[in-house]
Design an enzyme around this catalytic site. Structure first.
Site, PDB file in Angstrom:
ATOM      1  N   HIS A   1      91.002  49.286  58.622  1.00 33.33           N
ATOM      2  CA  HIS A   1      90.032  48.221  58.897  1.00 33.33           C
ATOM      3  C   HIS A   1      89.963  47.961  60.395  1.00 33.33           C
ATOM      4  CE1 HIS A   1      93.810  46.047  58.901  1.00 33.33           C
ATOM      5  NE2 HIS A   1      93.219  44.973  59.379  1.00 33.33           N
TER       6      HIS A   1
ATOM      7  N   ASP B   1      97.299  45.672  55.386  1.00 23.05           N
ATOM      8  CA  ASP B   1      96.514  44.453  55.498  1.00 23.05           C
ATOM      9  C   ASP B   1      95.718  44.151  54.242  1.00 23.05           C
ATOM     10  OD1 ASP B   1      97.626  44.795  57.971  1.00 23.05           O
ATOM     11  OD2 ASP B   1      95.940  43.827  58.987  1.00 23.05           O
TER      12      ASP B   1
ATOM     13  N   ASP C   1      94.823  45.475  65.902  1.00 27.51           N
ATOM     14  CA  ASP C   1      96.145  46.106  65.770  1.00 27.51           C
ATOM     15  C   ASP C   1      96.071  47.395  64.958  1.00 27.51           C
ATOM     16  OD1 ASP C   1      95.515  44.247  63.717  1.00 27.51           O
ATOM     17  OD2 ASP C   1      97.601  44.097  63.079  1.00 27.51           O
ATOM     18  N   HIS C   2      94.902  47.695  64.371  1.00 23.68           N
ATOM     19  CA  HIS C   2      94.735  48.917  63.575  1.00 23.68           C
ATOM     20  C   HIS C   2      93.733  49.892  64.194  1.00 23.68           C
ATOM     21  CE1 HIS C   2      96.952  47.145  60.153  1.00 23.68           C
ATOM     22  NE2 HIS C   2      96.555  46.047  60.769  1.00 23.68           N
TER      23      HIS C   2
ATOM     24  N   HIS D   1      91.215  41.859  52.091  1.00 19.36           N
ATOM     25  CA  HIS D   1      91.529  41.341  53.420  1.00 19.36           C
ATOM     26  C   HIS D   1      90.265  40.650  53.915  1.00 19.36           C
ATOM     27  CE1 HIS D   1      94.189  41.211  56.845  1.00 19.36           C
ATOM     28  NE2 HIS D   1      93.377  41.848  57.650  1.00 19.36           N
TER      29      HIS D   1
ATOM     30  N   HIS E   1      90.526  45.500  62.608  1.00 21.31           N
ATOM     31  CA  HIS E   1      91.211  44.517  63.431  1.00 21.31           C
ATOM     32  C   HIS E   1      91.909  45.307  64.548  1.00 21.31           C
ATOM     33  CE1 HIS E   1      91.336  41.094  60.230  1.00 21.31           C
ATOM     34  NE2 HIS E   1      90.389  40.875  61.123  1.00 21.31           N
TER      35      HIS E   1
ATOM     36  N   HIS F   1     104.539  46.596  59.924  1.00 25.63           N
ATOM     37  CA  HIS F   1     103.490  45.619  60.264  1.00 25.63           C
ATOM     38  C   HIS F   1     104.068  44.207  60.140  1.00 25.63           C
ATOM     39  CE1 HIS F   1      99.693  43.320  59.758  1.00 25.63           C
ATOM     40  NE2 HIS F   1      99.134  44.284  60.448  1.00 25.63           N
TER      41      HIS F   1
HETATM   42 ZN   LIG Z   1      97.028  44.114  60.939  1.00 31.73          ZN
END
Ligand SMILES: [Zn+2]
Length: 295
Positions: free
Chosen positions: A57, A198, A61-62, A135, A59, A256
Protein backbone atom coordinates in the site's frame (compact mmCIF):
# COMPACT_ATOMS: atom_id res chain seq x y z
CA UNK A 1 16.72 -10.62 3.91
CA UNK A 2 15.32 -7.99 6.25
CA UNK A 3 16.21 -4.46 5.16
CA UNK A 4 14.10 -2.53 7.65
CA UNK A 5 11.58 -3.13 10.41
CA UNK A 6 10.16 0.20 11.60
CA UNK A 7 6.59 1.33 11.12
CA UNK A 8 5.79 4.98 10.42
CA UNK A 9 9.15 6.53 11.36
CA UNK A 10 12.66 5.10 11.35
CA UNK A 11 14.50 4.88 14.68
CA UNK A 12 18.21 4.79 15.50
CA UNK A 13 18.14 0.98 15.19
CA UNK A 14 15.35 0.40 12.71
CA UNK A 15 15.04 1.62 9.12
CA UNK A 16 11.66 1.96 7.42
CA UNK A 17 10.36 -1.37 6.04
CA UNK A 18 12.03 -3.32 3.28
CA UNK A 19 12.47 -7.05 2.57
CA UNK A 20 14.17 -8.99 -0.20
CA UNK A 21 12.97 -12.54 -0.79
CA UNK A 22 15.33 -14.79 -2.74
CA UNK A 23 13.37 -17.56 -4.44
CA UNK A 24 15.06 -19.94 -6.91
CA UNK A 25 17.46 -17.32 -8.20
CA UNK A 26 14.83 -14.59 -8.42
CA UNK A 27 14.75 -11.57 -6.11
CA UNK A 28 11.49 -10.02 -4.95
CA UNK A 29 11.61 -6.71 -3.10
CA UNK A 30 8.68 -6.05 -0.77
CA UNK A 31 7.57 -2.64 0.54
CA UNK A 32 10.68 -0.48 0.10
CA UNK A 33 10.40 2.35 2.62
CA UNK A 34 12.64 5.38 2.81
CA UNK A 35 16.34 4.48 2.99
CA UNK A 36 15.97 1.10 1.28
CA UNK A 37 18.79 1.83 -1.19
CA UNK A 38 21.26 2.35 1.66
CA UNK A 39 19.99 -0.73 3.51
CA UNK A 40 20.50 -2.79 0.34
CA UNK A 41 24.13 -1.70 0.32
CA UNK A 42 24.55 -2.69 3.97
CA UNK A 43 22.86 -6.03 3.31
CA UNK A 44 24.85 -6.88 0.18
CA UNK A 45 21.80 -6.66 -2.09
CA UNK A 46 22.49 -5.21 -5.56
CA UNK A 47 19.99 -3.56 -7.89
CA UNK A 48 20.65 -6.52 -10.22
CA UNK A 49 19.20 -8.84 -7.58
CA UNK A 50 15.73 -7.32 -7.98
CA UNK A 51 13.41 -8.96 -10.52
CA UNK A 52 10.10 -7.98 -9.02
CA UNK A 53 8.78 -5.34 -6.61
CA UNK A 54 5.60 -5.83 -4.53
CA UNK A 55 4.09 -2.90 -2.65
CA UNK A 56 1.24 -3.60 -0.22
CA UNK A 57 0.00 0.00 0.00
CA UNK A 58 1.01 3.61 -0.45
CA UNK A 59 1.98 4.77 3.00
CA UNK A 60 5.50 6.18 3.16
CA UNK A 61 7.02 3.44 5.29
CA UNK A 62 6.10 0.94 2.54
CA UNK A 63 6.81 2.92 -0.61
CA UNK A 64 8.97 6.05 -0.26
CA UNK A 65 11.99 3.96 -1.21
CA UNK A 66 10.58 3.29 -4.68
CA UNK A 67 11.99 6.57 -6.01
CA UNK A 68 15.55 5.71 -5.03
CA UNK A 69 15.39 2.01 -5.85
CA UNK A 70 13.88 2.58 -9.30
CA UNK A 71 16.50 5.19 -10.16
CA UNK A 72 19.25 2.87 -8.93
CA UNK A 73 17.94 0.01 -11.09
CA UNK A 74 18.23 2.35 -14.08
CA UNK A 75 21.59 3.84 -13.08
CA UNK A 76 23.03 0.32 -12.83
CA UNK A 77 21.43 -0.66 -16.17
CA UNK A 78 19.99 -3.86 -14.75
CA UNK A 79 19.98 -6.27 -17.71
CA UNK A 80 16.54 -7.84 -17.10
CA UNK A 81 13.06 -6.33 -16.96
CA UNK A 82 11.62 -5.60 -13.50
CA UNK A 83 7.93 -6.00 -12.69
CA UNK A 84 6.09 -3.90 -10.12
CA UNK A 85 2.84 -4.79 -8.32
CA UNK A 86 0.92 -2.30 -6.17
CA UNK A 87 -2.72 -1.34 -5.56
CA UNK A 88 -4.15 0.16 -8.73
CA UNK A 89 -5.94 2.81 -6.67
CA UNK A 90 -2.47 4.19 -5.84
CA UNK A 91 -1.34 4.52 -9.46
CA UNK A 92 -0.85 8.31 -9.04
CA UNK A 93 1.51 7.71 -6.12
CA UNK A 94 3.43 5.11 -8.10
CA UNK A 95 3.73 7.51 -11.05
CA UNK A 96 5.09 10.27 -8.82
CA UNK A 97 7.59 7.99 -7.10
CA UNK A 98 8.72 6.48 -10.40
CA UNK A 99 9.27 9.93 -11.87
CA UNK A 100 10.11 11.86 -8.70
CA UNK A 101 13.18 13.51 -10.31
CA UNK A 102 14.98 13.52 -13.64
CA UNK A 103 17.04 10.45 -14.65
CA UNK A 104 17.78 8.36 -17.71
CA UNK A 105 15.53 5.32 -18.06
CA UNK A 106 17.50 2.29 -19.20
CA UNK A 107 15.46 -0.61 -17.82
CA UNK A 108 12.02 -1.98 -18.71
CA UNK A 109 9.87 -1.51 -15.60
CA UNK A 110 6.63 -3.39 -16.16
CA UNK A 111 3.71 -1.95 -14.23
CA UNK A 112 1.28 -4.66 -13.13
CA UNK A 113 -1.12 -3.04 -10.67
CA UNK A 114 -3.44 -5.14 -8.50
CA UNK A 115 -7.17 -4.54 -8.18
CA UNK A 116 -8.61 -7.91 -7.26
CA UNK A 117 -7.91 -11.05 -5.25
CA UNK A 118 -6.21 -13.92 -7.02
CA UNK A 119 -3.15 -14.98 -9.00
CA UNK A 120 -1.00 -12.24 -10.55
CA UNK A 121 1.77 -14.21 -12.21
CA UNK A 122 2.73 -17.82 -12.83
CA UNK A 123 6.39 -18.69 -13.33
CA UNK A 124 7.92 -22.19 -13.34
CA UNK A 125 9.04 -21.54 -9.73
CA UNK A 126 5.88 -20.07 -8.20
CA UNK A 127 2.47 -18.54 -8.50
CA UNK A 128 2.20 -15.04 -7.01
CA UNK A 129 -1.21 -14.26 -5.54
CA UNK A 130 -2.68 -11.12 -3.94
CA UNK A 131 -5.40 -10.77 -1.30
CA UNK A 132 -7.11 -7.60 -0.16
CA UNK A 133 -6.33 -6.51 3.40
CA UNK A 134 -8.12 -4.12 5.78
CA UNK A 135 -6.31 -0.80 6.25
CA UNK A 136 -7.38 2.87 5.93
CA UNK A 137 -5.85 2.96 2.43
CA UNK A 138 -6.30 0.09 -0.02
CA UNK A 139 -3.78 -2.64 0.77
CA UNK A 140 -2.96 -6.08 -0.64
CA UNK A 141 -0.94 -8.89 0.89
CA UNK A 142 1.07 -11.26 -1.30
CA UNK A 143 1.69 -14.99 -1.32
CA UNK A 144 4.06 -17.20 -3.31
CA UNK A 145 3.11 -20.81 -3.88
CA UNK A 146 5.57 -23.22 -5.44
CA UNK A 147 3.92 -26.00 -7.50
CA UNK A 148 3.98 -29.43 -5.88
CA UNK A 149 6.67 -31.72 -7.24
CA UNK A 150 7.45 -35.41 -6.81
CA UNK A 151 10.22 -36.91 -4.71
CA UNK A 152 11.65 -40.17 -6.10
CA UNK A 153 11.89 -43.02 -3.58
CA UNK A 154 15.13 -45.00 -4.05
CA UNK A 155 13.84 -48.21 -2.40
CA UNK A 156 10.71 -48.26 -4.57
CA UNK A 157 12.77 -47.60 -7.71
CA UNK A 158 15.08 -50.48 -6.76
CA UNK A 159 12.12 -52.78 -6.05
CA UNK A 160 10.88 -52.18 -9.62
CA UNK A 161 14.38 -52.47 -11.08
CA UNK A 162 14.35 -48.90 -12.39
CA UNK A 163 17.79 -47.32 -12.52
CA UNK A 164 20.06 -45.01 -14.51
CA UNK A 165 18.42 -43.13 -17.40
CA UNK A 166 15.11 -44.93 -16.75
CA UNK A 167 14.62 -42.79 -13.63
CA UNK A 168 14.54 -39.68 -15.83
CA UNK A 169 12.26 -41.42 -18.33
CA UNK A 170 9.61 -42.35 -15.77
CA UNK A 171 9.74 -38.80 -14.38
CA UNK A 172 9.17 -37.33 -17.85
CA UNK A 173 6.68 -39.86 -19.16
CA UNK A 174 4.71 -40.68 -16.02
CA UNK A 175 5.04 -44.45 -16.40
CA UNK A 176 7.51 -47.07 -17.62
CA UNK A 177 6.90 -50.73 -18.49
CA UNK A 178 3.63 -50.72 -16.55
CA UNK A 179 5.09 -49.00 -13.46
CA UNK A 180 3.40 -45.69 -12.65
CA UNK A 181 5.35 -42.68 -11.43
CA UNK A 182 3.11 -42.70 -8.33
CA UNK A 183 4.42 -46.19 -7.46
CA UNK A 184 8.01 -45.01 -7.12
CA UNK A 185 7.63 -41.46 -5.83
CA UNK A 186 5.66 -39.32 -3.40
CA UNK A 187 4.27 -35.79 -3.52
CA UNK A 188 6.81 -33.15 -2.56
CA UNK A 189 4.72 -30.24 -1.38
CA UNK A 190 5.70 -26.86 -2.82
CA UNK A 191 7.00 -24.16 -0.50
CA UNK A 192 4.71 -21.29 0.48
CA UNK A 193 5.60 -17.79 1.59
CA UNK A 194 3.29 -14.92 2.53
CA UNK A 195 3.85 -11.22 3.15
CA UNK A 196 1.15 -9.48 5.19
CA UNK A 197 1.52 -5.81 6.07
CA UNK A 198 -0.70 -3.17 7.57
CA UNK A 199 -4.06 -4.72 8.20
CA UNK A 200 -6.64 -5.55 10.81
CA UNK A 201 -7.63 -9.17 11.13
CA UNK A 202 -9.66 -10.03 8.03
CA UNK A 203 -10.29 -12.98 5.69
CA UNK A 204 -7.32 -11.96 3.55
CA UNK A 205 -4.90 -12.38 6.45
CA UNK A 206 -6.02 -15.96 7.08
CA UNK A 207 -6.09 -16.86 3.39
CA UNK A 208 -2.55 -15.58 2.86
CA UNK A 209 -1.15 -17.33 5.93
CA UNK A 210 -2.76 -20.74 5.30
CA UNK A 211 -0.17 -23.51 5.33
CA UNK A 212 2.81 -21.18 4.87
CA UNK A 213 6.36 -22.34 5.42
CA UNK A 214 7.21 -18.73 6.20
CA UNK A 215 4.91 -15.85 7.10
CA UNK A 216 6.28 -12.30 7.33
CA UNK A 217 3.60 -10.31 9.10
CA UNK A 218 3.26 -6.94 10.77
CA UNK A 219 2.80 -6.74 14.52
CA UNK A 220 2.85 -3.00 14.98
CA UNK A 221 1.37 -3.14 18.48
CA UNK A 222 1.56 -5.16 21.66
CA UNK A 223 -1.62 -6.83 22.89
CA UNK A 224 -2.42 -4.16 25.52
CA UNK A 225 -2.87 -1.66 22.67
CA UNK A 226 -5.28 -3.79 20.65
CA UNK A 227 -7.80 -0.95 20.55
CA UNK A 228 -5.23 1.31 18.86
CA UNK A 229 -4.39 -1.51 16.47
CA UNK A 230 -8.01 -1.90 15.39
CA UNK A 231 -8.47 1.88 15.06
CA UNK A 232 -5.41 2.34 12.86
CA UNK A 233 -5.77 -0.88 10.89
CA UNK A 234 -2.94 -2.93 12.40
CA UNK A 235 -2.24 -6.18 14.20
CA UNK A 236 -0.87 -6.98 17.63
CA UNK A 237 1.81 -9.58 18.36
CA UNK A 238 -0.79 -11.92 19.85
CA UNK A 239 -3.16 -11.57 16.89
CA UNK A 240 -0.41 -12.25 14.37
CA UNK A 241 0.77 -15.28 16.35
CA UNK A 242 -2.74 -16.74 16.62
CA UNK A 243 -3.15 -16.41 12.85
CA UNK A 244 0.16 -18.23 12.37
CA UNK A 245 -0.79 -20.97 14.82
CA UNK A 246 -4.18 -21.60 13.20
CA UNK A 247 -2.66 -21.53 9.72
CA UNK A 248 0.07 -24.06 10.60
CA UNK A 249 2.90 -21.63 9.78
CA UNK A 250 6.37 -23.16 10.21
CA UNK A 251 8.37 -19.96 10.62
CA UNK A 252 6.77 -16.74 11.78
CA UNK A 253 8.59 -13.45 11.21
CA UNK A 254 7.18 -10.51 13.17
CA UNK A 255 8.12 -7.01 12.01
CA UNK A 256 6.90 -3.41 11.42
CA UNK A 257 7.13 -2.35 15.06
CA UNK A 258 5.86 0.87 16.52
CA UNK A 259 8.63 3.05 17.94
CA UNK A 260 6.66 3.31 21.19
CA UNK A 261 7.99 -0.03 22.48
CA UNK A 262 11.55 -0.18 23.80
CA UNK A 263 11.81 -3.97 24.29
CA UNK A 264 11.47 -6.20 21.20
CA UNK A 265 11.47 -9.33 23.37
CA UNK A 266 7.99 -8.48 24.55
CA UNK A 267 6.72 -9.25 21.02
CA UNK A 268 8.18 -12.73 21.32
CA UNK A 269 6.72 -13.27 24.79
CA UNK A 270 3.25 -12.26 23.61
CA UNK A 271 3.49 -14.41 20.47
CA UNK A 272 4.41 -17.42 22.61
CA UNK A 273 1.67 -16.59 25.12
CA UNK A 274 -0.77 -16.72 22.18
CA UNK A 275 0.16 -20.37 21.69
CA UNK A 276 2.44 -20.17 18.65
CA UNK A 277 5.11 -22.87 19.13
CA UNK A 278 7.03 -23.20 15.84
CA UNK A 279 10.03 -21.14 14.68
CA UNK A 280 9.78 -17.43 15.44
CA UNK A 281 11.90 -14.44 14.47
CA UNK A 282 11.33 -10.96 15.88
CA UNK A 283 12.97 -9.20 12.96
CA UNK A 284 15.91 -6.86 13.31
CA UNK A 285 17.35 -4.82 10.44
CA UNK A 286 19.75 -6.84 8.27
CA UNK A 287 18.58 -10.21 9.63
CA UNK A 288 18.84 -13.03 7.11
CA UNK A 289 16.07 -15.54 7.73
CA UNK A 290 16.22 -18.79 5.69
CA UNK A 291 13.07 -20.52 4.48
CA UNK A 292 12.51 -23.75 6.43
CA UNK A 293 13.79 -26.90 4.76
CA UNK A 294 11.30 -28.76 2.60
CA UNK A 295 9.12 -31.21 4.42
ZN1 LIG B 1 3.18 0.69 7.71
Amino acid sequence: MVLGTASQVPTRHRNHNGYLLRWDGEGILFDPGEGTQRQMLRAGVAAHDIDRICVTHFHGDHSLGLAGVIQRINLDKVPHPVSAHYPRSGQRFFDRLRYATAYRETVALLEAPVDTDGPLVRTPGYTLEARRLSHPVEAYGYRLVEPDGRRMLPDRLAAHGIEGPDVGRIQREGSLNGVALEDVSEVRRGQRFAFVMDTRLCDGVYALAEGCDMLVIESTFLDEDEELAVDFGHLTAGQAARVAREAGVRHLVLTHFSQRYPDPEEFERQARAAGYEADLTVARDLDRVPLPKRR
